[in-house]
Design a protein around this motif. Structure first.
Motif, PDB file in Angstrom:
ATOM      1  N   ASP A 141       0.842  -1.193   0.000  1.00 21.22           N
ATOM      2  CA  ASP A 141       0.000   0.000   0.000  1.00 21.22           C
ATOM      3  C   ASP A 141       0.877   1.242   0.000  1.00 21.22           C
ATOM      4  O   ASP A 141       1.062   1.902   1.027  1.00 21.22           O
ATOM      5  CB  ASP A 141      -0.921  -0.017   1.225  1.00 21.22           C
ATOM      6  N   LYS A 186      -6.300   9.648   1.667  1.00 21.08           N
ATOM      7  CA  LYS A 186      -4.996   8.977   1.583  1.00 21.08           C
ATOM      8  C   LYS A 186      -4.206   9.374   0.343  1.00 21.08           C
ATOM      9  O   LYS A 186      -3.033   9.762   0.434  1.00 21.08           O
ATOM     10  CB  LYS A 186      -5.196   7.462   1.625  1.00 21.08           C
ATOM     11  N   HIS A 187      -4.820   9.282  -0.827  1.00 20.15           N
ATOM     12  CA  HIS A 187      -4.087   9.513  -2.072  1.00 20.15           C
ATOM     13  C   HIS A 187      -3.868  11.002  -2.370  1.00 20.15           C
ATOM     14  O   HIS A 187      -3.036  11.334  -3.215  1.00 20.15           O
ATOM     15  CB  HIS A 187      -4.833   8.872  -3.252  1.00 20.15           C
ATOM     16  N   ASN A 384      -4.808  -6.370 -10.172  1.00 22.03           N
ATOM     17  CA  ASN A 384      -5.788  -5.305  -9.974  1.00 22.03           C
ATOM     18  C   ASN A 384      -5.719  -4.272 -11.095  1.00 22.03           C
ATOM     19  O   ASN A 384      -6.751  -3.799 -11.591  1.00 22.03           O
ATOM     20  CB  ASN A 384      -5.562  -4.617  -8.630  1.00 22.03           C
ATOM     21  N   ARG A 395     -13.985  -1.396  -9.570  1.00 21.10           N
ATOM     22  CA  ARG A 395     -12.890  -1.261  -8.628  1.00 21.10           C
ATOM     23  C   ARG A 395     -13.171  -2.046  -7.361  1.00 21.10           C
ATOM     24  O   ARG A 395     -14.323  -2.202  -6.938  1.00 21.10           O
ATOM     25  CB  ARG A 395     -12.652   0.208  -8.261  1.00 21.10           C
ATOM     26  N   GLU A 396     -12.104  -2.510  -6.748  1.00 19.09           N
ATOM     27  CA  GLU A 396     -12.215  -3.207  -5.481  1.00 19.09           C
ATOM     28  C   GLU A 396     -12.668  -2.227  -4.396  1.00 19.09           C
ATOM     29  O   GLU A 396     -12.249  -1.063  -4.364  1.00 19.09           O
ATOM     30  CB  GLU A 396     -10.856  -3.807  -5.114  1.00 19.09           C
ATOM     31  N   THR A 397     -13.543  -2.675  -3.508  1.00 17.21           N
ATOM     32  CA  THR A 397     -14.028  -1.829  -2.427  1.00 17.21           C
ATOM     33  C   THR A 397     -12.881  -1.458  -1.487  1.00 17.21           C
ATOM     34  O   THR A 397     -12.081  -2.305  -1.110  1.00 17.21           O
ATOM     35  CB  THR A 397     -15.124  -2.553  -1.625  1.00 17.21           C
ATOM     36  N   ALA A 398     -12.811  -0.168  -1.139  1.00 15.26           N
ATOM     37  CA  ALA A 398     -11.770   0.318  -0.229  1.00 15.26           C
ATOM     38  C   ALA A 398     -12.430   1.081   0.908  1.00 15.26           C
ATOM     39  O   ALA A 398     -13.140   2.065   0.669  1.00 15.26           O
ATOM     40  CB  ALA A 398     -10.781   1.206  -0.971  1.00 15.26           C
ATOM     41  N   ARG A 399     -12.181   0.642   2.142  1.00 17.66           N
ATOM     42  CA  ARG A 399     -12.801   1.280   3.304  1.00 17.66           C
ATOM     43  C   ARG A 399     -12.189   2.642   3.619  1.00 17.66           C
ATOM     44  O   ARG A 399     -12.791   3.442   4.336  1.00 17.66           O
ATOM     45  CB  ARG A 399     -12.661   0.363   4.524  1.00 17.66           C
ATOM     46  N   ASP A 400     -10.990   2.907   3.099  1.00 20.58           N
ATOM     47  CA  ASP A 400     -10.313   4.160   3.453  1.00 20.58           C
ATOM     48  C   ASP A 400     -10.475   5.232   2.388  1.00 20.58           C
ATOM     49  O   ASP A 400      -9.845   6.276   2.459  1.00 20.58           O
ATOM     50  CB  ASP A 400      -8.829   3.897   3.713  1.00 20.58           C
ATOM     51  N   ARG A 401     -11.320   5.002   1.402  1.00 21.12           N
ATOM     52  CA  ARG A 401     -11.453   5.970   0.308  1.00 21.12           C
ATOM     53  C   ARG A 401     -12.323   7.161   0.747  1.00 21.12           C
ATOM     54  O   ARG A 401     -13.406   6.990   1.293  1.00 21.12           O
ATOM     55  CB  ARG A 401     -12.051   5.281  -0.920  1.00 21.12           C
ATOM     56  N   VAL A 408      -7.882   7.076   9.125  1.00 21.55           N
ATOM     57  CA  VAL A 408      -7.805   5.724   8.575  1.00 21.55           C
ATOM     58  C   VAL A 408      -7.245   4.795   9.636  1.00 21.55           C
ATOM     59  O   VAL A 408      -6.169   5.068  10.201  1.00 21.55           O
ATOM     60  CB  VAL A 408      -6.915   5.689   7.316  1.00 21.55           C
TER      61      VAL A 408
END
Length: 414
Positions: A141, A186-187, A384, A395-401, A408
């Motif tokens: 990550d 995060k990004h 991915n 897209r894959e589910t992301a809890r921190d998006r 986070v």
């Protein structure tokens, strides 16, 4: 020189290569070498000399614009040079990651002053660059970086740790991803910086691998001051720069910025499967012959896939992210190739001496065979990318998006 045709360039390169360069000595995957440090430092010094020879001969930075020390020619010229280099030595440490991805990203995102200072230095063999991306707590990550950069006047002050940097103990500069905003998602809270590795506040420690190799490193940054003029990209846009780093890294030897023999493979310097079977006394064994054939098939399929993906990206038929397809195949094929060699070596794969010939040392590579499927982005990450950005799957589910990075969850509460 910008009007030099591909064939004129090829002929000039061929004459110089045959008159100047020695034979290839076998390419070893960076970070997986097990040899004395003095030998590694001598090899680094030799690469610097080789790179300077290419520069003086007008063969360095083929597609790099002239204002940054390059030739301003086309990818076709670079391919011609790479084809003529087959069987000859080349400065591998100035290919991956120095010129691609680092040099390529400097071209795309660095301020003009940085480009004019460092790209010519790279092409002259004066600077070897690395990536400070992965962190001990982050695994794959990369966007979860905890290394911080805090503004202080015209400088930034960096604190944190990076890991798995190949060759940091002998390299010169690095592109470092750091968090500049903990309240952004995060990004969105990341920024990229360029910094010299050998400076006050940076401690580099070598990591010993299972086979004794010590080329991978961990770096500790303590109050490292970086001027804002060494920021690569806009504040908060570090993830955009990082994704371009990953793109160019996936391109590897297909990158138009890379000078390396067209037949170079990022494997190990150990012998071929056929040579191992021969020295293990198994050439007549039908099972061994099947294994040799399997390894050869992987080589042929991988080379064809690399050419197909590179041609598709150049023509626009494939998206840039399709480079992940070739990378995924290559890493999995390398793992299988190590297994094949280990099977062919028999008992010499477990314990060996110099009398075992080509089978000696195969066990070392077998122990660390998964390294290529982890370094530079795991095989799971490549899958991915292929699923989401090449095939267009959800897209894959992301809890921190979409939430502030400081909120986070990071590890279990104590």
């Amino acid at each position: 020189m910008s009007s030099e045709s591909v064939e004129e360039f090829r002929a000039r390169a061929r004459d110089w290569i045959r008159a100047t360069l020695g034979p290839a000595s076998g390419y070893a995957a960076a970070g997986l070498n097990h040899r004395p440090e003095e030998e590694e430092l001598a090899a680094v010094a030799h690469d610097r000399v080789l790179q300077r020879r290419f520069f003086d001969a007008g063969l360095a930075g083929v597609v790099v614009p002239p204002e940054y020390g390059g030739l301003g020619l086309t990818p076709a010229h670079q391919r011609a040079l790479n084809e003529e280099l087959g069987g000859y030595e080349w400065p591998s440490r100035f290919t991956v990651p120095t010129m691609s991805p680092c040099g390529a990203v400097l071209l795309e995102h660095a301020p003009e002053e940085l480009k004019r200072e460092h790209l010519p230095a790279i092409l002259r063999g004066e600077e070897i660059w690395m990536q400070f991306l992965s962190e001990p707590s982050g695994g794959s990550d990369m966007a979860g970086a905890l290394t911080t950069a805090v503004a202080d006047g015209d400088d930034w002050v960096l604190n944190g740790s990076k890991i798995w940097t190949t060759g940091a103990w002998w390299a010169d500069w690095a592109l470092c991803l750091a968090r500049t905003d903990w309240d952004a998602p995060k990004h969105a809270g990341l920024t990229m910086f360029a910094l010299p590795i050998r400076q006050r506040g940076i401690e580099v420690r070598q990591i010993e691998m299972l086979n004794g190799a010590r080329d991978f490193c961990q770096e500790y940054l303590t109050d490292v001051r970086v001027p804002d003029t060494h920021r690569v990209g806009e504040v908060g846009q570090g993830w955009t720069v990082a994704t371009r780093l990953l793109f160019h890294e996936r391109m590897q030897h297909n990158s138009p910025y890379v000078t390396s023999p067209a037949d170079a493979r990022q494997g190990t310097a150990e012998a071929s499967p056929a040579a191992i079977a021969r020295d293990a006394g198994r050439l007549a064994d039908p099972l061994a012959r099947d294994l040799v054939g399997q390894a050869r098939t992987l080589d042929l399929a991988g080379a064809a896939l690399q050419r197909r993906v590179a041609a598709g990206i150049r023509s626009g038929q494939l998206p840039d992210t399709a480079s992940a397809v070739a990378r995924l195949f290559f890493t999995l094929a390398q793992v299988r190739a190590s297994e094949i060699k280990f099977e062919l070596a028999g008992g010499a794969g477990v314990a060996w001496d110099e009398t075992d010939g080509a089978a000696a040392g195969v066990g070392d590579s077998f122990l660390i065979r998964q390294a290529g499927a982890i370094g530079g982005g795991t095989s799971e990450m490549a899958r991915n990318v292929i699923a989401e950005r090449v095939l267009g799957l959800p897209r894959e589910t992301a809890r921190d998006r979409g939430i502030p990075f400081r909120d986070v969850p990071r590890g279990a509460a104590r």
